[in-house]
Structures are given as C-alpha cells and as structure tokens.
Design a protein around this motif. Structure first.
Motif, short mmCIF file in Angstrom:
data_model
loop_
_atom_site.label_atom_id
_atom_site.label_comp_id
_atom_site.label_asym_id
_atom_site.label_seq_id
_atom_site.Cartn_x
_atom_site.Cartn_y
_atom_site.Cartn_z
N THR A 70 0.97 -1.38 -0.12
CA THR A 70 0.03 -0.22 -0.07
C THR A 70 0.79 1.34 0.10
O THR A 70 0.52 2.26 -0.82
CB THR A 70 -0.93 0.23 1.12
N VAL A 74 0.98 4.11 -2.77
CA VAL A 74 0.98 5.59 -2.52
C VAL A 74 2.07 6.43 -3.27
O VAL A 74 1.88 7.37 -3.52
CB VAL A 74 0.59 5.69 -1.13
N TYR A 77 2.02 6.58 -6.56
CA TYR A 77 0.66 7.51 -6.98
C TYR A 77 0.98 9.14 -7.04
O TYR A 77 0.80 9.89 -7.85
CB TYR A 77 -0.44 7.25 -5.96
N TYR A 78 1.68 9.39 -5.82
CA TYR A 78 2.28 10.87 -5.64
C TYR A 78 3.25 11.19 -6.85
O TYR A 78 3.31 12.34 -7.38
CB TYR A 78 2.85 10.77 -4.24
N VAL A 108 -13.81 3.64 -7.98
CA VAL A 108 -12.84 2.76 -6.78
C VAL A 108 -12.99 1.31 -7.09
O VAL A 108 -12.07 0.60 -6.85
CB VAL A 108 -13.44 2.85 -5.43
N SER A 136 -9.17 10.14 -6.07
CA SER A 136 -9.43 10.36 -4.70
C SER A 136 -8.24 9.38 -3.89
O SER A 136 -8.19 8.21 -3.94
CB SER A 136 -10.92 9.88 -4.16
N LEU A 137 -7.43 10.00 -3.27
CA LEU A 137 -6.37 9.07 -2.51
C LEU A 137 -6.97 8.53 -1.43
O LEU A 137 -6.38 7.32 -1.20
CB LEU A 137 -5.34 10.16 -1.77
N THR A 138 -8.04 8.69 -0.66
CA THR A 138 -8.66 8.05 0.39
C THR A 138 -9.09 6.89 -0.52
O THR A 138 -8.90 5.64 0.23
CB THR A 138 -9.54 8.91 1.08
N ARG A 139 -9.92 7.04 -1.40
CA ARG A 139 -10.65 5.96 -2.16
C ARG A 139 -9.42 4.77 -2.67
O ARG A 139 -9.59 3.52 -2.59
CB ARG A 139 -11.68 6.20 -3.08
N THR A 141 -6.38 4.41 -1.70
CA THR A 141 -5.86 3.76 -0.48
C THR A 141 -6.68 2.70 0.07
O THR A 141 -6.23 1.31 0.22
CB THR A 141 -5.37 4.51 0.70
N ILE A 142 -7.84 2.75 0.10
CA ILE A 142 -8.86 1.83 0.49
C ILE A 142 -8.76 0.58 -0.30
O ILE A 142 -8.94 -0.58 0.21
CB ILE A 142 -10.31 2.48 0.85
#
Length: 211
Positions: A70, A74, A77-78, A108, A136-139, A141-142
């Motif tokens: 994960t 990320v 992703y960045y 997602v 969306s980074l939150t979605r 990552t989940i």
C-alpha cells in the motif's frame, strides 16, 4: 547491453538480502515492488516462504505485506501526480485510454479489481493512471488495502494448507479465484447502486402521497 546482467545480479543480491531479513524484508520487498523496483523474489513468493516456515505468524506477514504494498502504491501515486502524463509514456496510448476509461467509469471498483489480479496484469498502469488523473487518494488507498489484503491472506492460507505446493496451486487457480471474486464484487456494487436508485425514486413518491 553489458549493464543488464549487472543490474539483474544486483537486484538478485538485493532480493536475497531482503529475504534474509524475514518479516521486515517482506515489508521492504512489497514496498519496492509496488513503487518502483520489480525484484526477482516477489512479495507473493516471500509471503508463501515465510508462512511455510512460521505458520502461526501468517496474519502478521499478511499485514506487513499489505502495508508495504500500500505504501509503495501511494508513493507511485504521488510521483505520478507530480510528473503527470510523462509517467505513462512507457505504456501504449491504447492501454492508457482503456485504463482511464475504466477508472472514469467504475471509480474505486476498477482499482480494487486491479489490485486483486495476478501478474502479468498491468496493475502499475492503474496506479499511475490514478495518480495522473488525481483520483481520490482516500478511495485509492482503501481499494489497495482491501485488494492486497485479500491476496496476501489467501496466499498465507494456501501456504499453511498446501506447504511447498502452494505457489504452484496459486499459479494455476488464482486467476479463477480472482475472477470469481471480481464477479462477486461487481454484483455487490451493481446491487447497491440499484437499491440506492430505487430508494431515491421511492422517496419522492412517498412525499407526494403524504401531501
């Protein structure tokens, strides 16, 4: 051309070093493999080897591998967010367009499904595209946690149940397991969206009848 054998030898030595580290090595391999460097000994293979050696620690190994993968995703992703479309230059325009369409259409769900699929599925293309499109980074990552968590737990289960044969069995049957899980996920999301749409239609009707 002489550089490539040296690079392969270096990566193999690095991979052997991480294997010797045990659980921390699994975390590092999962992180590096998801972020930038495809190591000769993948996190999947190391997850199975460690679980066979210490079955009681399977959950710990799965958590470490999921966390490493994960974090690596990320990071990628960045990096993709910063570099923009240049991050996609090694992929064909057709593949870029197809993955972007899938992310735009299924949100997602597309990232979750991609995180479940085994090689040679182009998982990194989904991660990079998500970064370039600023998904969306939150979605994101989940979805990675859910998909990778399931995958490593499944590998751990097979390692405990089948021992040294686990890797061969997973290579043979995981695509079908993954496909079955994808079908279930799609059915769940379609059913949920249908129920939400139905609830939205029923609500105005109930308000009108109340008046």
């Amino acid at each position: 051309m002489k550089l490539f054998p040296k690079l392969t030898t270096g990566l193999t030595r690095l991979s052997d070093f991480f294997i010797a580290l045990g659980p921390l090595g699994l975390f590092a391999v999962a992180l590096l493999d998801s972020a930038f460097v495809p190591l000769p000994s993948s996190a999947d293979a190391l997850m199975i080897l460690l679980t066979i050696a210490h079955p009681r620690l399977m959950i710990v190994y799965a958590l470490l591998a999921t966390a490493g993968s994960t974090i690596g995703c990320v990071i990628l992703y960045y990096v993709s967010c910063r570099t923009g479309s240049r991050a996609l230059k090694k992929f064909s325009p057709a593949k870029q367009a197809r993955v972007k369409e899938l992310i735009d259409r299924y949100d997602v769900l597309s990232v979750l499904v991609a995180s479940l699929m085994p090689p040679p599925f182009p998982f990194k293309l989904f991660v990079i595209t998500a970064g370039v499109c600023r998904f969306s980074l939150t979605r994101f990552t989940i979805a990675i946690i859910a998909g990778r968590g399931f995958r490593f737990l499944l590998e751990g289960y097979f390692a405990i149940r089948y021992g040294a044969q686990a890797r061969q069995i997973l290579q043979k049957y995981y695509p079908w397991i993954g496909l079955g899980l994808v079908v279930l996920i799609v059915i769940f999301f379609v059913t949920r969206n249908f129920m939400k749409a139905r609830a939205r239609r029923v609500e105005p009707e109930s308000l009108e009848s109340g008046n």
